[in-house]
Design a protein around this motif. Structure first.
Motif, PDB file in Angstrom:
ATOM      1  N   ASN A  82     -29.125 -30.013  28.711  1.00  0.00           N
ATOM      2  CA  ASN A  82     -28.850 -30.740  27.464  1.00  0.00           C
ATOM      3  C   ASN A  82     -29.816 -30.367  26.340  1.00  0.00           C
ATOM      4  O   ASN A  82     -29.452 -30.425  25.173  1.00  0.00           O
ATOM      5  CB  ASN A  82     -28.912 -32.256  27.700  1.00  0.00           C
ATOM      6  CG  ASN A  82     -27.688 -32.762  28.435  1.00  0.00           C
ATOM      7  OD1 ASN A  82     -26.691 -32.071  28.560  1.00  0.00           O
ATOM      8  ND2 ASN A  82     -27.778 -33.970  28.943  1.00  0.00           N
ATOM      9  N   ALA A 110     -27.995 -31.611  42.791  1.00  0.00           N
ATOM     10  CA  ALA A 110     -29.051 -32.491  42.279  1.00  0.00           C
ATOM     11  C   ALA A 110     -30.429 -31.833  42.370  1.00  0.00           C
ATOM     12  O   ALA A 110     -31.368 -32.291  41.718  1.00  0.00           O
ATOM     13  CB  ALA A 110     -29.044 -33.820  43.031  1.00  0.00           C
ATOM     14  N   TYR A 159     -32.454 -31.052  39.203  1.00  0.00           N
ATOM     15  CA  TYR A 159     -33.331 -32.014  38.548  1.00  0.00           C
ATOM     16  C   TYR A 159     -34.772 -31.970  39.058  1.00  0.00           C
ATOM     17  O   TYR A 159     -35.669 -32.489  38.417  1.00  0.00           O
ATOM     18  CB  TYR A 159     -32.826 -33.449  38.766  1.00  0.00           C
ATOM     19  CG  TYR A 159     -31.447 -33.731  38.237  1.00  0.00           C
ATOM     20  CD1 TYR A 159     -31.162 -33.660  36.884  1.00  0.00           C
ATOM     21  CD2 TYR A 159     -30.419 -34.094  39.104  1.00  0.00           C
ATOM     22  CE1 TYR A 159     -29.891 -33.935  36.407  1.00  0.00           C
ATOM     23  CE2 TYR A 159     -29.152 -34.381  38.632  1.00  0.00           C
ATOM     24  CZ  TYR A 159     -28.899 -34.292  37.280  1.00  0.00           C
ATOM     25  OH  TYR A 159     -27.653 -34.572  36.806  1.00  0.00           O
ATOM     26  N   ASN A 179     -19.066 -33.454  33.309  1.00  0.00           N
ATOM     27  CA  ASN A 179     -19.877 -34.653  33.492  1.00  0.00           C
ATOM     28  C   ASN A 179     -21.146 -34.512  32.674  1.00  0.00           C
ATOM     29  O   ASN A 179     -21.595 -33.400  32.401  1.00  0.00           O
ATOM     30  CB  ASN A 179     -20.241 -34.806  34.975  1.00  0.00           C
ATOM     31  CG  ASN A 179     -19.014 -34.941  35.836  1.00  0.00           C
ATOM     32  OD1 ASN A 179     -18.399 -35.982  35.896  1.00  0.00           O
ATOM     33  ND2 ASN A 179     -18.644 -33.848  36.497  1.00  0.00           N
ATOM     34  N   ARG A 180     -21.756 -35.631  32.317  1.00  0.00           N
ATOM     35  CA  ARG A 180     -22.978 -35.574  31.508  1.00  0.00           C
ATOM     36  C   ARG A 180     -23.892 -36.722  31.894  1.00  0.00           C
ATOM     37  O   ARG A 180     -23.446 -37.839  32.116  1.00  0.00           O
ATOM     38  CB  ARG A 180     -22.631 -35.662  30.030  1.00  0.00           C
ATOM     39  CG  ARG A 180     -23.827 -35.526  29.116  1.00  0.00           C
ATOM     40  CD  ARG A 180     -23.393 -35.589  27.658  1.00  0.00           C
ATOM     41  NE  ARG A 180     -24.527 -35.516  26.778  1.00  0.00           N
ATOM     42  CZ  ARG A 180     -24.992 -34.408  26.233  1.00  0.00           C
ATOM     43  NH1 ARG A 180     -24.399 -33.268  26.464  1.00  0.00           N
ATOM     44  NH2 ARG A 180     -26.037 -34.435  25.441  1.00  0.00           N
ATOM     45  N   ASP A 181     -25.190 -36.403  31.978  1.00  0.00           N
ATOM     46  CA  ASP A 181     -26.198 -37.448  32.142  1.00  0.00           C
ATOM     47  C   ASP A 181     -27.321 -37.154  31.147  1.00  0.00           C
ATOM     48  O   ASP A 181     -27.125 -36.366  30.220  1.00  0.00           O
ATOM     49  CB  ASP A 181     -26.686 -37.536  33.597  1.00  0.00           C
ATOM     50  CG  ASP A 181     -27.330 -36.255  34.103  1.00  0.00           C
ATOM     51  OD1 ASP A 181     -27.908 -35.499  33.301  1.00  0.00           O
ATOM     52  OD2 ASP A 181     -27.272 -36.013  35.320  1.00  0.00           O
ATOM     53  N   ASP A 182     -28.476 -37.763  31.319  1.00  0.00           N
ATOM     54  CA  ASP A 182     -29.564 -37.594  30.360  1.00  0.00           C
ATOM     55  C   ASP A 182     -30.133 -36.179  30.322  1.00  0.00           C
ATOM     56  O   ASP A 182     -30.713 -35.769  29.322  1.00  0.00           O
ATOM     57  CB  ASP A 182     -30.702 -38.573  30.660  1.00  0.00           C
ATOM     58  CG  ASP A 182     -30.291 -40.009  30.430  1.00  0.00           C
ATOM     59  OD1 ASP A 182     -29.311 -40.235  29.683  1.00  0.00           O
ATOM     60  OD2 ASP A 182     -30.937 -40.910  30.989  1.00  0.00           O
ATOM     61  N   SER A 224     -25.297 -31.398  31.354  1.00  0.00           N
ATOM     62  CA  SER A 224     -23.848 -31.508  31.465  1.00  0.00           C
ATOM     63  C   SER A 224     -23.473 -30.590  32.611  1.00  0.00           C
ATOM     64  O   SER A 224     -24.105 -29.552  32.814  1.00  0.00           O
ATOM     65  CB  SER A 224     -23.170 -31.043  30.174  1.00  0.00           C
ATOM     66  OG  SER A 224     -23.561 -31.855  29.094  1.00  0.00           O
ATOM     67  N   ALA A 268     -19.773 -39.662  32.100  1.00  0.00           N
ATOM     68  CA  ALA A 268     -21.179 -39.953  32.397  1.00  0.00           C
ATOM     69  C   ALA A 268     -21.343 -40.196  33.889  1.00  0.00           C
ATOM     70  O   ALA A 268     -20.859 -41.178  34.423  1.00  0.00           O
ATOM     71  CB  ALA A 268     -21.647 -41.162  31.608  1.00  0.00           C
ATOM     72  N   THR A 269     -22.008 -39.271  34.559  1.00  0.00           N
ATOM     73  CA  THR A 269     -22.288 -39.396  35.984  1.00  0.00           C
ATOM     74  C   THR A 269     -23.382 -38.399  36.353  1.00  0.00           C
ATOM     75  O   THR A 269     -23.568 -37.411  35.662  1.00  0.00           O
ATOM     76  CB  THR A 269     -21.006 -39.168  36.817  1.00  0.00           C
ATOM     77  OG1 THR A 269     -21.226 -39.551  38.154  1.00  0.00           O
ATOM     78  CG2 THR A 269     -20.548 -37.738  36.779  1.00  0.00           C
ATOM     79  N   GLN A 270     -24.109 -38.644  37.418  1.00  0.00           N
ATOM     80  CA  GLN A 270     -25.210 -37.772  37.818  1.00  0.00           C
ATOM     81  C   GLN A 270     -24.793 -36.889  38.993  1.00  0.00           C
ATOM     82  O   GLN A 270     -24.005 -37.291  39.843  1.00  0.00           O
ATOM     83  CB  GLN A 270     -26.431 -38.600  38.211  1.00  0.00           C
ATOM     84  CG  GLN A 270     -27.644 -37.735  38.459  1.00  0.00           C
ATOM     85  CD  GLN A 270     -28.940 -38.508  38.329  1.00  0.00           C
ATOM     86  OE1 GLN A 270     -28.960 -39.615  37.837  1.00  0.00           O
ATOM     87  NE2 GLN A 270     -30.015 -37.899  38.757  1.00  0.00           N
TER      88      GLN A 270
END
Length: 192
Positions: free
Chosen positions: A96, A25, A28, A73-76, A79, A17-19
């Motif tokens: 995701n 980035a 996003y 890695n995975r965040d909200d 991945s 779990a990390t952004q």
């Protein structure tokens, strides 16, 4: 008994779990200042890592992680895994919501090693046949797409497939800073 568990933890392409940071980035961002163009050019990326081809949407991030020896890695929202090779940083991303662990986007930038990125010494090449990526200039983008890039972010998309009410598009999003390409995001988007 703890030794096998430690070994699996250290050497498994497990999900952390990390952004994303750095240019990756940008994935996003919900940028409203993007200039959009449709194109009839096929925008299908060719992703080669080591001696393997990884087709977008048909390759899992877990398989890429196993090939490169890194973790997913995975965040909200996504991945992802990040590799730096020959002064270029690559983010391999799975949305995701729709991606289900399969490769749906790739961000590429010329920037130093970023937090969360691993050095990769093997062969790594991302290309789109007949389309310039990081080496693009305003003139080469105009010559390639017949549409002049405007603003800081320009996106070119090709509707590649239709499935009932859904359209699948391959897109290239160029991020420019003072007329120079800062990075490119290659993505496959499914919309209704």
């Amino acid at each position: 008994m703890k030794l096998p568990l430690i070994f699996l933890t250290l050497f498994s392409p497990a999900v952390m779990a990390t952004q994303m940071v750095g240019f990756g980035a940008s994935y996003y961002d919900e940028e409203s200042s993007v200039t959009y163009y449709d194109t009839h050019k096929p925008l299908v990326p060719k992703v080669v890592i080591g001696d393997r081809l990884f087709p977008i949407e048909f390759s899992s991030l877990t398989d890429i992680a196993k090939q490169t020896g890194v973790v997913v890695n995975r965040d909200d929202f996504a991945s992802w895994l990040c590799l730096t090779s020959e002064n270029i940083t690559y983010w391999f991303i799975s949305d995701n919501e729709m991606g289900q662990g399969d490769l749906t986007a790739i961000a590429i930038a010329r920037e130093g090693k970023q937090k969360g990125c691993s050095a990769y010494k093997g062969y790594l090449n991302i290309s789109v046949k007949g389309i310039p990526l990081l080496n693009a200039s305003t003139d080469t983008l105009l010559a390639t797409f017949s549409s002049k890039p405007e603003g800081e972010i320009t996106q070119y998309c090709n509707d590649s497939s239709r499935y009932g009410d859904f359209t699948q598009s391959n897109c290239l999003q160029y991020y420019r800073e003072k007329g120079i390409i800062k990075g490119v995001i290659i993505s496959q988007i499914t919309a209704s």
